[in-house]
Design an enzyme around this catalytic site. Structure first.
Site, PDB file in Angstrom:
ATOM      1  N   SER A 134       0.840  -1.202   0.000  1.00 64.28           N
ATOM      2  CA  SER A 134       0.000   0.000   0.000  1.00 64.28           C
ATOM      3  C   SER A 134       0.871   1.246   0.000  1.00 64.28           C
ATOM      4  O   SER A 134       1.920   1.261   0.650  1.00 64.28           O
ATOM      5  CB  SER A 134      -0.863   0.063   1.274  1.00 64.28           C
ATOM      6  OG  SER A 134      -1.563  -1.133   1.503  1.00 64.28           O
ATOM      7  N   ASP A 143       1.352   3.995  10.064  1.00 69.15           N
ATOM      8  CA  ASP A 143       0.766   3.253   8.933  1.00 69.15           C
ATOM      9  C   ASP A 143      -0.757   3.369   8.883  1.00 69.15           C
ATOM     10  O   ASP A 143      -1.453   2.411   8.506  1.00 69.15           O
ATOM     11  CB  ASP A 143       1.173   1.769   8.996  1.00 69.15           C
ATOM     12  CG  ASP A 143       2.680   1.587   8.956  1.00 69.15           C
ATOM     13  OD1 ASP A 143       3.353   2.390   8.306  1.00 69.15           O
ATOM     14  OD2 ASP A 143       3.181   0.629   9.577  1.00 69.15           O
TER      15      ASP A 143
END
Ligand code: GRF
Length: 186
Positions: A134, A143
């Site tokens: 990602s 994150d």
């Protein structure tokens, strides 16, 4: 207002994503490769390819003091966007606020799954059939910022964390330049 197309890539190690960002640059320029590890292998590659570099060891320097030095360097280079690429250091709230909305990162999992480290082993241990990577906006929570793009990588019978990492890394090298270009032009 600095030009968002002037990108700094921040690394701590081999820098394979940095290399992909330089080699596939389109709609942006890698104007600086910066590292908190002066011996990071990626720095040497950047120098050999004519990309300006900066490094200073972060160990032993107070977090925000270091981040202020790094930030001043980015300003000096007219940087408008920061791409983290294996930068093994959590940025201070001060830095994230200073560059709010202008920092992106590549992470080797299908976020929100597996924030943090050891993502490949964790996906295997969980019996997942699909893993991936990602690109996301960096916020104070690790994150956890807006996901800008992902690629799925099927898990194959007999995969180890190492074989899976290799295939995910290849997917990262395709995804990151594409998403960075889109992010900068949005
Ligand atoms: C990559 O797996 C990336 O997803 C993660 O750290 C690793 C960096 O590898 N954030 P490299 O230095 O880009 O080769």
């Amino acid at each position: 207002m600095p030009d968002p197309r002037r990108v700094a890539v921040l690394i701590s190690g081999r820098g394979s994503n940095m290399r992909a960002l330089v080699e596939k640059a389109d709609g942006y320029d890698v104007a600086l490769v910066a590292s908190n590890k002066p011996d990071a292998a990626g720095l040497q590659w950047a120098r050999e390819h004519g990309v300006p570099t900066w490094s200073q060891e972060s160990k032993g320097v107070a977090k925000e003091d270091y981040d202020r030095i790094l930030s001043a360097t980015l300003v000096d280079h007219g940087i408008g966007t920061i791409a983290l690429a294996g930068f093994m250091r959590i940025l201070s709230p001060w830095f994230i606020d200073r560059w709010q909305g202008r920092i992106v990162n590549i992470h080797p999992s299908l976020l929100p799954k597996y924030r943090g480290l050891d993502t490949h082993a964790r996906a295997l241990d969980a019996g997942d059939t699909v893993h991936g990577c990602s690109v996301h906006v960096v916020t104070e929570e690790l994150d956890a910022g807006e996901v800008l793009g992902q690629v799925e990588v099927p898990i194959e019978t007999g995969d180890t964390a190492e074989t899976l990492e290799q295939r995910v890394l290849a997917a990262e090298h395709e995804l990151y330049p594409k998403i960075l270009r889109e992010f900068i032009s949005r």
